[in-house]
Enzyme design. Sequence first.
Site, PDB file in Angstrom:
ATOM      1  N   HIS A 178      -2.796 -13.301  14.074  1.00 28.32           N
ATOM      2  CA  HIS A 178      -2.311 -11.959  13.736  1.00 28.32           C
ATOM      3  C   HIS A 178      -2.510 -11.724  12.248  1.00 28.32           C
ATOM      4  CE1 HIS A 178      -0.054  -8.424  13.147  1.00 28.32           C
ATOM      5  NE2 HIS A 178       1.018  -9.011  12.638  1.00 28.32           N
ATOM      6  N   ASN A 220      -2.446  -4.563   8.202  1.00 29.13           N
ATOM      7  CA  ASN A 220      -1.766  -5.079   9.389  1.00 29.13           C
ATOM      8  C   ASN A 220      -1.718  -3.974  10.447  1.00 29.13           C
ATOM      9  OD1 ASN A 220       0.061  -5.892  11.322  1.00 29.13           O
ATOM     10  ND2 ASN A 220       1.582  -6.659   9.875  1.00 29.13           N
ATOM     11  N   CYS A 243       3.771  -6.980  17.238  1.00 29.39           N
ATOM     12  CA  CYS A 243       2.495  -7.578  16.814  1.00 29.39           C
ATOM     13  C   CYS A 243       2.017  -8.679  17.758  1.00 29.39           C
ATOM     14  CB  CYS A 243       2.608  -8.120  15.402  1.00 29.39           C
ATOM     15  SG  CYS A 243       3.189  -6.909  14.230  1.00 29.39           S
TER      16      CYS A 243
HETATM   17  O1  UT7 Z   1       3.355  -7.862  11.472  1.00 28.01           O
HETATM   18  C1  UT7 Z   1       4.631  -7.664  10.945  1.00 28.01           C
HETATM   19  C2  UT7 Z   1       5.008  -8.821  10.195  1.00 28.01           C
HETATM   20  N1  UT7 Z   1       5.184  -8.539   8.802  1.00 28.01           N
HETATM   21  C3  UT7 Z   1       4.876  -9.480   7.917  1.00 28.01           C
HETATM   22  O2  UT7 Z   1       4.322 -10.495   8.231  1.00 28.01           O
HETATM   23  C4  UT7 Z   1       5.289  -9.275   6.492  1.00 28.01           C
HETATM   24  C5  UT7 Z   1       5.782 -10.588   5.901  1.00 28.01           C
HETATM   25  N2  UT7 Z   1       6.174 -10.449   4.526  1.00 28.01           N
HETATM   26  C6  UT7 Z   1       5.279 -10.294   3.543  1.00 28.01           C
HETATM   27  O3  UT7 Z   1       4.083 -10.259   3.764  1.00 28.01           O
HETATM   28  C7  UT7 Z   1       5.786 -10.228   2.122  1.00 28.01           C
HETATM   29  O4  UT7 Z   1       7.170 -10.510   2.108  1.00 28.01           O
HETATM   30  C8  UT7 Z   1       5.545  -8.840   1.464  1.00 28.01           C
HETATM   31  C9  UT7 Z   1       4.049  -8.637   1.219  1.00 28.01           C
HETATM   32  C10 UT7 Z   1       6.078  -7.738   2.335  1.00 28.01           C
HETATM   33  C11 UT7 Z   1       6.263  -8.773   0.112  1.00 28.01           C
HETATM   34  O5  UT7 Z   1       5.815  -9.824  -0.728  1.00 28.01           O
HETATM   35  P1  UT7 Z   1       6.877 -10.660  -1.570  1.00 28.01           P
HETATM   36  O6  UT7 Z   1       6.109 -11.624  -2.362  1.00 28.01           O
HETATM   37  O7  UT7 Z   1       7.884 -11.194  -0.598  1.00 28.01           O
HETATM   38  O8  UT7 Z   1       7.479  -9.551  -2.530  1.00 28.01           O
HETATM   39  P2  UT7 Z   1       9.016  -9.132  -2.704  1.00 28.01           P
HETATM   40  O9  UT7 Z   1       9.481  -8.351  -1.532  1.00 28.01           O
HETATM   41  O10 UT7 Z   1       9.799 -10.335  -3.136  1.00 28.01           O
HETATM   42  O11 UT7 Z   1       8.918  -8.155  -3.954  1.00 28.01           O
HETATM   43  C12 UT7 Z   1       8.576  -8.652  -5.250  1.00 28.01           C
HETATM   44  C13 UT7 Z   1       8.573  -7.491  -6.228  1.00 28.01           C
HETATM   45  C14 UT7 Z   1       9.864  -6.677  -6.191  1.00 28.01           C
HETATM   46  O12 UT7 Z   1      10.141  -6.278  -7.526  1.00 28.01           O
HETATM   47  P3  UT7 Z   1      11.261  -7.061  -8.399  1.00 28.01           P
HETATM   48  O13 UT7 Z   1      12.535  -6.930  -7.622  1.00 28.01           O
HETATM   49  O14 UT7 Z   1      10.766  -8.473  -8.486  1.00 28.01           O
HETATM   50  O15 UT7 Z   1      11.235  -6.319  -9.688  1.00 28.01           O
HETATM   51  C15 UT7 Z   1       9.485  -5.453  -5.395  1.00 28.01           C
HETATM   52  O16 UT7 Z   1      10.254  -4.317  -5.723  1.00 28.01           O
HETATM   53  O17 UT7 Z   1       7.519  -6.587  -5.897  1.00 28.01           O
HETATM   54  C16 UT7 Z   1       8.053  -5.256  -5.810  1.00 28.01           C
HETATM   55  N3  UT7 Z   1       7.261  -4.518  -4.834  1.00 28.01           N
HETATM   56  C17 UT7 Z   1       6.129  -3.859  -5.155  1.00 28.01           C
HETATM   57  N4  UT7 Z   1       5.491  -3.697  -6.322  1.00 28.01           N
HETATM   58  C18 UT7 Z   1       4.352  -2.972  -6.310  1.00 28.01           C
HETATM   59  C19 UT7 Z   1       7.479  -4.396  -3.505  1.00 28.01           C
HETATM   60  N5  UT7 Z   1       6.503  -3.654  -2.958  1.00 28.01           N
HETATM   61  C20 UT7 Z   1       5.653  -3.316  -3.962  1.00 28.01           C
HETATM   62  C21 UT7 Z   1       4.464  -2.569  -4.004  1.00 28.01           C
HETATM   63  N6  UT7 Z   1       3.848  -2.429  -5.201  1.00 28.01           N
HETATM   64  N7  UT7 Z   1       3.900  -2.010  -2.900  1.00 28.01           N
END
Ligand code: UT7
Length: 322
Positions: free
Chosen positions: A249, A279, A113
């Site tokens: 980004h 993204n 990225c």
């Molecule tokens: O350019 C590359 C760089 N990449 C990035 O900058 C990404 C950086 N990270 C992020 O943007 C965030 O970490 C994410 C958007 C990827 C995830 O957000 P989060 O607030 O960290 O969510 P999480 O991974 O802690 O997941 C929270 C919950 C989980 O469920 P439980 O365990 O709390 O029951 C996940 O299973 O959300 C669930 N989950 C979803 N639910 C619905 C994960 N993906 C999804 C989804 N839809 N697509």
Amino acid sequence: MRAKIIGTGSCLPEKTVTNNDLSALMDTSDEWIKSRTGISSRGLVSSETETTLSMAVSAGTSALANADLLPEDIDLIIVATVSSDFVTPSTACMVQSELGAVHAAAFDINAACSGFLFALNTVDAYFQAGIYRTALIIGVETLSKIIDWKDRSTCVLFGDGAGAAVLCADEEGIMANLQGSNGSGGHVLMCRNRTNNNPFVSTDPSMDYLYMDGQEVFKFAVKKEAECIQELLTQAGLAPTDINWYLLHQANQRIISSIARKLKLPLDKFPSNLDHCGNTSAASIPILLDEVHRAGTLAPGDLVLLSGFGAGLTWGAALLKW
Ligand code: UT7
């Protein structure tokens, strides 16, 4: 002489896929995606003729027209991508051939990225050394082909697309830049090139798709991008408020908001296209640059700070006078 951007272009796929379209395919929702990332829809390639190369050529053609230059005027083409159609030849060489940029040297770089910024900084170094005077740089990704579509935590985040800029050597343009890498953190965001089909090797095909530890990347992004911007401002002897526009980004609106808060700046200095692009990795900054340029947002003399982070791990920034 420094690198000055004299034209921009971009290309988004024909098909727009909304969060609701995705929720019909997997266990996710518009509410979850929108509230966690700021993304409502993204462009995804939808035919065999829409490729990394076709989008790169379209964005490059548009940037050349915008700069009022011909392909044969270009000395150097750099394409930043992690999703080229071919391992070899490079996408840059294929773009050179498609455009007829017969005088250009061409190569790809992989800084994920941060790739567009690494390309921009590389061009600036060539111009400062007096080696080249014109360049076309393109950030392009078809991430939809390396994403694990069974992993809802990553597949909803990314989009396909390309953005391009034409640069010429000038007295004014880039005022300061920096870039960096930390390979020891690379395991939080990775994708293997391809499985080795050598009969003597046994490999795990699950690594052939993008893997991301979202929370680790999030923490890295917020910390490193803010540090990177501060370091660049110090290098230039400027305060955060001196900058007219921050083009960051486009990974997550919460990351952008957090950086705005750290710099104590209003969010309206941080244009965003996450809502309709998702993204797009190496393409995100040049697509955004093209959008704000064509919308007439950037006035001559504006100070524009570009900054990004990505797999590698990598980060980079550039400050330019528009
Ligand atoms: O350019 C590359 C760089 N990449 C990035 O900058 C990404 C950086 N990270 C992020 O943007 C965030 O970490 C994410 C958007 C990827 C995830 O957000 P989060 O607030 O960290 O969510 P999480 O991974 O802690 O997941 C929270 C919950 C989980 O469920 P439980 O365990 O709390 O029951 C996940 O299973 O959300 C669930 N989950 C979803 N639910 C619905 C994960 N993906 C999804 C989804 N839809 N697509």
